[in-house]
Design an enzyme around this catalytic site. Structure first.
Site, PDB file in Angstrom:
ATOM      1  N   LYS A 114       0.822  -1.219   0.000  1.00  0.00           N
ATOM      2  CA  LYS A 114       0.000   0.000   0.000  1.00  0.00           C
ATOM      3  C   LYS A 114       0.852   1.262   0.000  1.00  0.00           C
ATOM      4  CE  LYS A 114      -4.494  -1.504   1.405  1.00  0.00           C
ATOM      5  NZ  LYS A 114      -4.352  -2.979   1.448  1.00  0.00           N
ATOM      6  N   GLU A 121     -10.806   6.888   2.590  1.00  0.00           N
ATOM      7  CA  GLU A 121     -11.746   6.014   3.270  1.00  0.00           C
ATOM      8  C   GLU A 121     -11.021   4.701   3.502  1.00  0.00           C
ATOM      9  OE1 GLU A 121     -12.402   6.256  -0.266  1.00  0.00           O
ATOM     10  OE2 GLU A 121     -11.511   4.270  -0.457  1.00  0.00           O
ATOM     11  N   SER A 176       1.875  -9.660  -1.084  1.00  0.00           N
ATOM     12  CA  SER A 176       1.468  -8.253  -0.941  1.00  0.00           C
ATOM     13  C   SER A 176       1.719  -7.692   0.449  1.00  0.00           C
ATOM     14  CB  SER A 176      -0.015  -8.108  -1.298  1.00  0.00           C
ATOM     15  OG  SER A 176      -0.807  -8.984  -0.530  1.00  0.00           O
TER      16      SER A 176
HETATM   17  C1  LIG Z   1      -5.145  -3.967   0.922  1.00  0.00           C
HETATM   18  C2  LIG Z   1      -4.426  -5.222   0.714  1.00  0.00           C
HETATM   19  C3  LIG Z   1      -4.701  -6.071  -0.378  1.00  0.00           C
HETATM   20  C4  LIG Z   1      -5.798  -5.817  -1.363  1.00  0.00           C
HETATM   21  O1  LIG Z   1      -5.659  -4.672  -2.139  1.00  0.00           O
HETATM   22  P1  LIG Z   1      -5.322  -4.714  -3.697  1.00  0.00           P
HETATM   23  O2  LIG Z   1      -5.670  -3.336  -4.154  1.00  0.00           O
HETATM   24  O3  LIG Z   1      -6.167  -5.768  -4.326  1.00  0.00           O
HETATM   25  O4  LIG Z   1      -3.879  -5.006  -3.834  1.00  0.00           O
HETATM   26  C5  LIG Z   1      -3.928  -7.208  -0.547  1.00  0.00           C
HETATM   27  N1  LIG Z   1      -2.954  -7.530   0.332  1.00  0.00           N
HETATM   28  C6  LIG Z   1      -2.661  -6.744   1.394  1.00  0.00           C
HETATM   29  C7  LIG Z   1      -1.567  -7.162   2.302  1.00  0.00           C
HETATM   30  C8  LIG Z   1      -3.387  -5.570   1.621  1.00  0.00           C
HETATM   31  O5  LIG Z   1      -3.093  -4.818   2.687  1.00  0.00           O
END
Ligand SMILES: *Cc1c(COP(=O)(O)O)cnc(C)c1O
Length: 409
Positions: free
Chosen positions: A108, A130, A389
């Site tokens: 993020k 948000e 992610s």
């Molecule tokens: C917010 C989040 C996601 C989902 O968001 P995308 O916009 O689909 O990438 C995925 N993994 C983590 C660790 C997140 O914090």
């Protein structure tokens, strides 16, 4: 591996889409995207687009972004060869793109740092956002503190109750959290409140959206700030293996870490894209075309267009729509999207923890599961990159409760 990729220019011309790497065209991705917002916001979106176009080629801006990505964010992130996971799956070579090591514990940051610098460049005095589970709110509060820009976050009161730690984190980082009590008091209601605030205070305020969603130009801006993931993967695999990956895997909520991973490879038709959605929030798998959050895209809705309640063990995938560019990739067959349920995601969570000593975010665990399943159907000389992610520290309470309910701990 079978690929069904409609990327020859002939096919794309027939579909009236144009070259995928050059989208959006007039704010649209084929039929998807656009600006479905109240008239009053159109000038603000135009101003945002113009400001964004000007920083794309601005040396000073790009230099500041690069320095903060490196010195504050910890980029570039490693591409790690997961030896034991590869042995376990027993076939294709599995690499992990370590976005869990970025400051804040997830990808993020890549987006919020870019947009917050853009807000500063535009002379905005406050940033609003948000948040659903709170992760995007926390990331925004983090860079707001670092750059000295006040941050206000809209959050449904139901979510505030469920996510006390993230509410505290945001406050600790100096942000104001506004509870939203309308509707089901969750993310979609918080989005409406944020849009209302923006419409009222558009001169002074930057609205910072957290994924490749919302009205044009947001899906493009967020994609471009997240493409650093895929750009790094490309350089890292070429240096290491002298070839491109055969398969890229990422989880899909709004779709930003997935699109950031995929987009730099969109013209490379030998590179297959696999997105893992939560089974209880599979907008691409089970949704239909609709409008949410200012864009036309795949939405989970009932026959009257009412947004469905979604469910996922991972809060970050618990979203009733998906970015418009993914809707197009799915329609063209450029991307393949599959559903992973809570139990399977939890298997991915344990697998990575025990085989690699890496506790993934529950969102990322969906991608781990999907990647390992797919590896088994591939050849040993093929190469998979799974984007991790985020890290799993934020999810330990959820995971513990899940295991206690099943009696496995
Ligand atoms: C917010 C989040 C996601 C989902 O968001 P995308 O916009 O689909 O990438 C995925 N993994 C983590 C660790 C997140 O914090």
């Amino acid at each position: 591996m079978a690929t069904r990729v409609a990327t020859s220019s002939n096919q794309l011309n027939k579909l009236g889409v144009g070259k995928l790497s050059e989208l959006p065209k007039d704010g649209k991705y084929g039929d998807f995207g656009g600006q479905y917002v109240p008239e009053i916001l159109i000038p603000a979106l135009k101003q945002l687009e113009a400001a964004y176009e000007s920083i794309k080629t601005d040396f000073e801006f790009q230099r500041e972004l690069k320095v903060l990505r490196e010195e504050y964010g910890g980029r570039p992130t490693p591409l790690y060869f997961a030896k034991r996971l590869t042995e376990y799956a027993g076939s294709a070579q599995i690499y992990l793109k370590r976005e869990d090591l970025v400051h804040g514990g997830a990808h993020k940051f890549n987006n919020v740092i870019g947009q917050a610098l853009l807000a500063k460049r535009m002379g905005k005095q406050r940033i609003i956002a948000e948040t659903g589970a709170g992760q995007h709110g926390v990331a925004t509060a983090m860079v707001g503190a670092m750059l000295g820009i006040p941050v206000e976050v809209y959050m449904g009161s139901t979510d505030i109750e469920r996510q006390k730690m993230n509410v505290y984190r945001m406050k600790l980082l100096g942000a104001q959290v506004h509870p939203v009590i309308a509707g089901s008091a969750t993310l979609k209601d918080a989005i409406n409140e944020a849009l209302r605030d923006w419409a009222t205070n558009v001169q002074t305020t930057y609205y910072l959206i957290g994924s490749v969603v919302g009205p044009h130009p947001y899906p493009m801006i967020v994609r471009d700030f997240q493409r650093v993931i895929g750009d790094e993967i490309m350089g890292q695999t070429l240096r290491r293996d002298r070839k491109l990956p055969d398969l890229l895997v990422a989880c899909v909520g709004g779709g930003s870490n997935a699109l950031g991973t995929f987009y730099p490879f969109v013209n490379e038709s030998s590179v297959h894209f696999l997105g893992a959605e939560a089974a209880g929030a599979a907008s691409l798998g089970k949704g239909s075309v609709g409008v949410l959050h200012g864009a036309k895209t795949q939405v989970l809705q009932d026959e009257w267009g009412q947004i469905s309640e979604t469910h996922s063990i991972s809060a970050g995938l618990d979203y009733a729509a998906v970015g418009p560019e993914h809707s197009l990739y799915k329609k063209l067959g450029r991307g393949e999207y599959i559903s992973v349920n809570d139990e399977e995601a939890f298997e991915g969570f344990r697998m990575l923890s025990q085989l690699e000593g890496i506790i993934p975010a529950l969102e990322s665990a969906h991608a781990v599961y999907a990647g390992v399943q797919r590896a088994r159907k591939m050849r040993k000389d093929q190469l998979i990159v799974i984007t991790l992610s985020g890290r799993g520290d934020k999810d330990l309470e959820t995971a513990l409760r899940y295991e206690q309910a099943r009696g496995t701990v």
